[in-house]
Design a protein around this motif. Structure first.
Motif, PDB file in Angstrom:
ATOM      1  N   MET A   1      -8.672   0.900  -0.493  1.00 20.34           N
ATOM      2  CA  MET A   1      -7.566  -0.055  -0.475  1.00 20.34           C
ATOM      3  C   MET A   1      -6.280   0.595  -0.975  1.00 20.34           C
ATOM      4  SD  MET A   1      -9.617  -2.198   0.688  1.00 20.34           S
ATOM      5  CE  MET A   1      -8.378  -3.443   1.023  1.00 20.34           C
ATOM      6  N   ASN A   2      -5.147   0.027  -0.586  1.00 26.33           N
ATOM      7  CA  ASN A   2      -3.863   0.613  -0.977  1.00 26.33           C
ATOM      8  C   ASN A   2      -3.301  -0.045  -2.243  1.00 26.33           C
ATOM      9  OD1 ASN A   2      -3.265  -1.846   0.144  1.00 26.33           O
ATOM     10  ND2 ASN A   2      -1.538  -1.123   1.367  1.00 26.33           N
ATOM     11  N   ILE A   3      -4.199  -0.409  -3.155  1.00 23.08           N
ATOM     12  CA  ILE A   3      -3.787  -0.919  -4.453  1.00 23.08           C
ATOM     13  C   ILE A   3      -4.783  -0.440  -5.499  1.00 23.08           C
ATOM     14  CG2 ILE A   3      -5.038  -3.096  -4.159  1.00 23.08           C
ATOM     15  CD1 ILE A   3      -2.838  -4.467  -5.813  1.00 23.08           C
ATOM     16  N   ASN A   4      -4.271  -0.036  -6.644  1.00 27.10           N
ATOM     17  CA  ASN A   4      -5.122   0.411  -7.745  1.00 27.10           C
ATOM     18  C   ASN A   4      -5.140  -0.695  -8.792  1.00 27.10           C
ATOM     19  OD1 ASN A   4      -6.313   1.589  -9.998  1.00 27.10           O
ATOM     20  ND2 ASN A   4      -5.296   3.571  -9.709  1.00 27.10           N
ATOM     21  N   PHE A   5      -6.253  -1.421  -8.857  1.00 32.48           N
ATOM     22  CA  PHE A   5      -6.328  -2.557  -9.771  1.00 32.48           C
ATOM     23  C   PHE A   5      -6.235  -2.131 -11.238  1.00 32.48           C
ATOM     24  CE2 PHE A   5      -8.614  -4.526  -6.082  1.00 32.48           C
ATOM     25  CZ  PHE A   5      -7.658  -5.503  -5.830  1.00 32.48           C
ATOM     26  N   GLY A   6      -6.556  -0.881 -11.509  1.00 31.97           N
ATOM     27  CA  GLY A   6      -6.499  -0.414 -12.887  1.00 31.97           C
ATOM     28  C   GLY A   6      -5.083  -0.204 -13.395  1.00 31.97           C
ATOM     29  N   SER A   7      -4.127  -0.018 -12.482  1.00 32.89           N
ATOM     30  CA  SER A   7      -2.759   0.276 -12.916  1.00 32.89           C
ATOM     31  C   SER A   7      -1.704  -0.587 -12.238  1.00 32.89           C
ATOM     32  CB  SER A   7      -2.437   1.754 -12.640  1.00 32.89           C
ATOM     33  OG  SER A   7      -2.539   2.028 -11.245  1.00 32.89           O
ATOM     34  N   ALA A   8      -2.096  -1.476 -11.337  1.00 36.03           N
ATOM     35  CA  ALA A   8      -1.135  -2.271 -10.569  1.00 36.03           C
ATOM     36  C   ALA A   8      -0.335  -3.207 -11.472  1.00 36.03           C
ATOM     37  CB  ALA A   8      -1.856  -3.074  -9.497  1.00 36.03           C
ATOM     38  N   GLY A   9       0.973  -3.305 -11.191  1.00 37.04           N
ATOM     39  CA  GLY A   9       1.844  -4.211 -11.916  1.00 37.04           C
ATOM     40  C   GLY A   9       2.163  -5.440 -11.081  1.00 37.04           C
ATOM     41  N   PRO A  10       3.031  -6.331 -11.576  1.00 42.01           N
ATOM     42  CA  PRO A  10       3.357  -7.571 -10.868  1.00 42.01           C
ATOM     43  C   PRO A  10       3.868  -7.352  -9.445  1.00 42.01           C
ATOM     44  CG  PRO A  10       4.174  -7.662 -13.122  1.00 42.01           C
ATOM     45  CD  PRO A  10       3.682  -6.265 -12.900  1.00 42.01           C
ATOM     46  N   LEU A  11       4.763  -6.354  -9.241  1.00 47.69           N
ATOM     47  CA  LEU A  11       5.308  -6.123  -7.909  1.00 47.69           C
ATOM     48  C   LEU A  11       4.218  -5.711  -6.927  1.00 47.69           C
ATOM     49  CD1 LEU A  11       7.750  -6.000  -6.073  1.00 47.69           C
ATOM     50  CD2 LEU A  11       8.131  -3.636  -6.804  1.00 47.69           C
ATOM     51  N   GLU A  12       3.258  -4.908  -7.397  1.00 50.13           N
ATOM     52  CA  GLU A  12       2.157  -4.501  -6.513  1.00 50.13           C
ATOM     53  C   GLU A  12       1.339  -5.710  -6.067  1.00 50.13           C
ATOM     54  OE1 GLU A  12       3.334  -0.783  -8.553  1.00 50.13           O
ATOM     55  OE2 GLU A  12       2.973  -2.842  -9.216  1.00 50.13           O
ATOM     56  N   TYR A  13       1.129  -6.649  -6.969  1.00 52.38           N
ATOM     57  CA  TYR A  13       0.366  -7.847  -6.606  1.00 52.38           C
ATOM     58  C   TYR A  13       1.159  -8.741  -5.660  1.00 52.38           C
ATOM     59  CZ  TYR A  13      -3.389  -6.836  -9.896  1.00 52.38           C
ATOM     60  OH  TYR A  13      -4.461  -6.258 -10.539  1.00 52.38           O
ATOM     61  N   VAL A  14       2.463  -8.840  -5.880  1.00 53.61           N
ATOM     62  CA  VAL A  14       3.302  -9.625  -4.965  1.00 53.61           C
ATOM     63  C   VAL A  14       3.261  -9.027  -3.561  1.00 53.61           C
ATOM     64  CG1 VAL A  14       5.687 -10.252  -4.416  1.00 53.61           C
ATOM     65  CG2 VAL A  14       4.827 -10.528  -6.748  1.00 53.61           C
ATOM     66  N   ASN A  15       3.433  -7.717  -3.467  1.00 48.16           N
ATOM     67  CA  ASN A  15       3.378  -7.068  -2.164  1.00 48.16           C
ATOM     68  C   ASN A  15       1.993  -7.146  -1.535  1.00 48.16           C
ATOM     69  OD1 ASN A  15       6.006  -6.103  -1.487  1.00 48.16           O
ATOM     70  ND2 ASN A  15       5.849  -4.592  -3.125  1.00 48.16           N
ATOM     71  N   ALA A  16       0.956  -7.112  -2.360  1.00 38.56           N
ATOM     72  CA  ALA A  16      -0.412  -7.195  -1.843  1.00 38.56           C
ATOM     73  C   ALA A  16      -0.621  -8.458  -1.027  1.00 38.56           C
ATOM     74  CB  ALA A  16      -1.412  -7.144  -2.996  1.00 38.56           C
ATOM     75  N   VAL A  17       0.074  -9.527  -1.393  1.00 36.49           N
ATOM     76  CA  VAL A  17      -0.079 -10.813  -0.696  1.00 36.49           C
ATOM     77  C   VAL A  17       1.061 -11.064   0.280  1.00 36.49           C
ATOM     78  CG1 VAL A  17      -0.217 -13.319  -0.974  1.00 36.49           C
ATOM     79  CG2 VAL A  17      -1.374 -11.808  -2.608  1.00 36.49           C
ATOM     80  N   PHE A  18       2.306 -10.812  -0.141  1.00 39.34           N
ATOM     81  CA  PHE A  18       3.468 -11.229   0.648  1.00 39.34           C
ATOM     82  C   PHE A  18       4.115 -10.107   1.466  1.00 39.34           C
ATOM     83  CE2 PHE A  18       3.152 -14.198  -2.929  1.00 39.34           C
ATOM     84  CZ  PHE A  18       3.133 -15.420  -2.248  1.00 39.34           C
ATOM     85  N   ALA A  19       3.746  -8.852   1.209  1.00 40.38           N
ATOM     86  CA  ALA A  19       4.244  -7.712   1.995  1.00 40.38           C
ATOM     87  C   ALA A  19       5.770  -7.698   2.063  1.00 40.38           C
ATOM     88  CB  ALA A  19       3.657  -7.745   3.399  1.00 40.38           C
ATOM     89  N   VAL A  20       6.409  -7.829   0.916  1.00 32.84           N
ATOM     90  CA  VAL A  20       7.867  -7.881   0.881  1.00 32.84           C
ATOM     91  C   VAL A  20       8.474  -6.497   1.087  1.00 32.84           C
ATOM     92  CG1 VAL A  20       9.900  -8.534  -0.453  1.00 32.84           C
ATOM     93  CG2 VAL A  20       7.796  -9.886  -0.637  1.00 32.84           C
ATOM     94  N   THR A  21       8.081  -5.550   0.260  1.00 32.36           N
ATOM     95  CA  THR A  21       8.654  -4.202   0.354  1.00 32.36           C
ATOM     96  C   THR A  21       7.606  -3.125   0.608  1.00 32.36           C
ATOM     97  OG1 THR A  21       8.499  -3.874  -2.049  1.00 32.36           O
ATOM     98  CG2 THR A  21      10.545  -4.821  -1.187  1.00 32.36           C
TER      99      THR A  21
END
Length: 395
Positions: free
Chosen positions: A158-178
């Motif tokens: 997956m293109n997200i690291n749950f061990g180090s992901a911050g708020p922006l990573e979680y927002v993008n994970a769902v909404f694909a903003v940036t």
């Protein structure tokens, strides 16, 4: 005055040349009826998404280099050639789907403002809402997996690291903003929705400076510029081309002879690109631009081929699953990543034959599971399926 005359002569010459090229491409192909065209579009949709599943198989688990570079010139040459060739062949998926989307989107004939607003609202429901729902679902399931088994191999895909992901990573994970969402295949849906949002600008270009719009968007696509708001500009460029064809009333038929020529040329280009690592080190800009450019040939080859196959009995059977194309696109990843991991442990030997078996079987199981789940939901939970499929109807 002379400048205006010269511009007029240039536009007239380009128009005449375009008509001549189109006439040679269409040849003696008869006009498709509305039903035949709809059948061909449905066949194209599901066939292209199956091709996308092949593309998203990505690496062999024992591969040394990415198939996006071409074959491995030092080991497993046959297996890596086959996989990389198929990958490059299906590089035509996004352009052709984007062209079809643009052709369908600009089907109105009057009152552009009302039509555009209505279409933007509908695409919000059919594109962006399913994107958010699917990615929220993926995120919840994978977070649960991370809590239970943080070392699970699927998480590394997956293109997200749950061990180090911050708020922006979680927002993008769902909404694909940036950045790409957690279901990375939805980058296409996100860019298609952004294209819809800027459709009023595209409309102005199409009606006032169509050639300038094509040059600007085509140039950005060839050099790989994202125009600051897209992940990739092939979506907006080919959407624009599809819209231009629709607004100009250009027939979409491709003759049998032209189809053979385009298909032979595309196969040759894909083969040459697959063999590139023998003569080119790395991925230089000129090779990237050439790889993008060959998609134009691929679009013509695939669309002409689909026109030949869709009216056949097998084509009609496949086209019946066209309404499931979006669902399969949404569901196939990370499903195929998990199927790959499970099946690789069952491979008796890492030979080229078994690598290819693993490749084909992984894709087939993913497609069967995806379509099977979609059909099951249409019968057992039609409202849930409608949400997951963006409101698209399955005949």
């Amino acid at each position: 005055m002379r400048t205006n005359n010269r511009q007029g002569q240039m536009i007239s010459a380009l128009t005449g040349a375009g008509r001549a090229v189109h006439a040679s491409i269409r040849g003696d192909a008869p006009a498709m009826s509305k039903d035949t065209l709809s059948l061909t579009i449905n066949f194209a949709r599901i066939s292209l998404i199956v091709g996308l599943v092949f593309l998203h198989y990505e690496w062999f688990p024992n591969a040394r280099i990415s198939p996006f570079r071409g074959l491995d010139p030092t080991q497993n040459q046959i297996a890596t050639f086959v996989q990389s060739f198929v990958l490059f062949f299906f590089f035509s998926v996004v352009p052709l789907l984007s062209m079809i989307s643009g052709w369908l989107f600009f089907s109105f004939h009057s009152d552009a403002g009302v039509a555009l607003r209505s279409r933007i609202r509908r695409r919000f429901v059919s594109l962006y809402l399913p994107l958010v729902f699917w990615n929220a679902l993926f995120l919840a399931v994978l977070l649960l997996l991370f809590q239970v088994d943080p070392a699970n191999k699927l998480l590394a895909e997956m293109n997200i690291n749950f061990g180090s992901a911050g708020p922006l990573e979680y927002v993008n994970a769902v909404f694909a903003v940036t950045e790409h969402p957690i279901g990375f295949q939805f980058w296409f849906v996100r860019d298609l929705f952004v294209t819809v949002l800027v459709s009023p600008i595209l409309w102005l270009l199409l009606t006032r400076a169509p050639l300038l719009g094509a040059v600007l968007l085509g140039g950005a696509w060839l050099i790989g510029h994202d125009l600051w708001i897209f992940f990739r500009t092939d979506v907006v460029f080919f959407f624009y081309l599809g819209a231009w064809i629709r607004l100009r009333g250009v027939p979409v038929e491709i003759g049998a002879r032209a189809t053979v020529v385009f298909l032979a040329a595309y196969v040759a280009l894909c083969a040459a690109r697959t063999l590139a690592p023998y003569v080119v080190d790395g991925d230089p800009f000129i090779l990237q631009a050439a790889t993008r450019g060959m998609r134009l040939v691929g679009v013509l080859a695939c669309w002409g081929l689909f026109q030949r196959i869709a009216p056949m009995p097998i084509g009609g059977l496949v086209a019946r699953f066209g309404g499931l194309a979006f669902f399969l696109h949404a569901a196939h990843f990370p499903l195929i990543a998990e199927v790959k991991l499970i099946l690789w442990d069952l491979v008796p030997a890492e030979t080229q034959a078994w690598m290819l078996v693993h490749y084909v079987v992984s894709v087939l199981i993913t497609v069967v599971l995806g379509i099977g789940l979609g059909l099951l939901l249409t019968r057992s939970a039609p409202k849930a399926f409608a949400l997951l499929n963006g409101g698209r109807v399955v005949a």
